[in-house]
Design an enzyme around this catalytic site. Sequence first.
Site, PDB file in Angstrom:
ATOM      1  N   LYS A  50       0.848  -1.200   0.000  1.00  0.00           N
ATOM      2  CA  LYS A  50       0.000   0.000   0.000  1.00  0.00           C
ATOM      3  C   LYS A  50       0.886   1.254   0.000  1.00  0.00           C
ATOM      4  O   LYS A  50       0.619   2.214  -0.728  1.00  0.00           O
ATOM      5  CB  LYS A  50      -0.934  -0.007   1.221  1.00  0.00           C
ATOM      6  CG  LYS A  50      -2.051  -1.029   1.070  1.00  0.00           C
ATOM      7  CD  LYS A  50      -2.779  -1.314   2.365  1.00  0.00           C
ATOM      8  CE  LYS A  50      -3.758  -2.478   2.158  1.00  0.00           C
ATOM      9  NZ  LYS A  50      -4.394  -2.960   3.371  1.00  0.00           N
ATOM     10  N   GLN A  94      -4.857  -1.864   9.552  1.00  0.00           N
ATOM     11  CA  GLN A  94      -4.567  -3.153   8.917  1.00  0.00           C
ATOM     12  C   GLN A  94      -5.055  -4.295   9.811  1.00  0.00           C
ATOM     13  O   GLN A  94      -4.638  -4.417  10.954  1.00  0.00           O
ATOM     14  CB  GLN A  94      -3.052  -3.281   8.653  1.00  0.00           C
ATOM     15  CG  GLN A  94      -2.663  -4.520   7.884  1.00  0.00           C
ATOM     16  CD  GLN A  94      -3.225  -4.551   6.462  1.00  0.00           C
ATOM     17  OE1 GLN A  94      -3.196  -3.565   5.738  1.00  0.00           O
ATOM     18  NE2 GLN A  94      -3.771  -5.690   6.070  1.00  0.00           N
ATOM     19  N   ASP A 117     -11.338   2.446   3.733  1.00  0.00           N
ATOM     20  CA  ASP A 117     -11.662   1.026   3.541  1.00  0.00           C
ATOM     21  C   ASP A 117     -13.172   0.831   3.380  1.00  0.00           C
ATOM     22  O   ASP A 117     -13.620  -0.250   3.007  1.00  0.00           O
ATOM     23  CB  ASP A 117     -11.190   0.206   4.756  1.00  0.00           C
ATOM     24  CG  ASP A 117      -9.885  -0.531   4.473  1.00  0.00           C
ATOM     25  OD1 ASP A 117      -9.585  -0.763   3.284  1.00  0.00           O
ATOM     26  OD2 ASP A 117      -9.175  -0.876   5.436  1.00  0.00           O
TER      27      ASP A 117
END
Length: 281
Positions: A50, A94, A117
């Site tokens: 990422k 994460q 997200d």
Amino acid sequence: MSAKLIDGKALSAIIRAETAKEVSTLTEKPCLAVVMAGDDPASAIYVRNKEKAAAEIGILTVSEYLPGSVTQSETENVVKELAANRGVHGILVQLPLPAHLDAEKVMSLIPAEKDVDGFTAQNAGNMFLGKEGLFACTPSGVVELIKFAGVEIAGKHAVVVGRSNIVGKPAAALLLKENATVTLCHSKTRNLAEITRQADILVVATGKPGFITADMVKDGVTVIDVGINRIDGKVVGDVDFASVSEKAYAITPVPGGVGPMTITMLMKNTLKAYKMQNGIK
Ligand code: NDP
């Protein structure tokens, strides 16, 4: 193989180039904060990928690497600080977090406008209400791949197999938003093959390698295989690619289909979050 291959790497490259071009026109750059706790090797690889994608696009990153022993309140404070920081436009926690942490509580501290997200209740709700917002990355990638294959979604029967909060449910909601007629299947679904055989568009996210076989699909179906399963060092999907690709009109490969799209859509969401926070259309 007769099916057209839906190339996720090619589509990713196009979307990343478009995102980079738009970012290059901004004086202040979008900034993505990544919070990781512990040293899970797979998570470390995802975070690195990422950061690398962001750097290539011109998106700034702030990485908060917390030790595996971090407490709930320490983790919450990190997220709260990032939430209050006006220079940070997107926050990503994460997963998985270490087992002693309440991940849901940590995630609930991410403001909806920084939730790149698309996991907060507000963004998930907006998606189901057909409103604008930041939507889950993998399902957003699924919709982009179907469009990239030149397949019209409106009016089609889309069958989604798998109802997780991160893939199946949001994929069904986004396909509905695109005016498909949607059937959402799961492990308690009866006569699954009878339903999947009716699909014009079949999205599979079960985590079961080779689960969908040729006898479960009709000729001309478009198949999006979300599955990522590691078997004997090889990555395979949830669809038996060899047999299903003989009947499908178009199909995503694994790897190289949905996989590359997830990080790409995260980058697109970070730019979208930046624009929303700065009142840019
Ligand atoms: P989950 O394990 O959370 O969900 C699996 C879903 O499949 C559940 O809803 C389950 O039903 C359903 N299911 C399991 N067995 C059957 C069955 N026999 N018949 C019908 N439905 C069944 O998985 P995820 O959604 O998180 O992930 C799915 C796959 O996608 C995995 O391979 C994962 O690695 C991959 N993935 C890929 C990503 C990418 O970037 N390409 C991102 C995220 C995931 P029930 O709810 O009833 O238990």
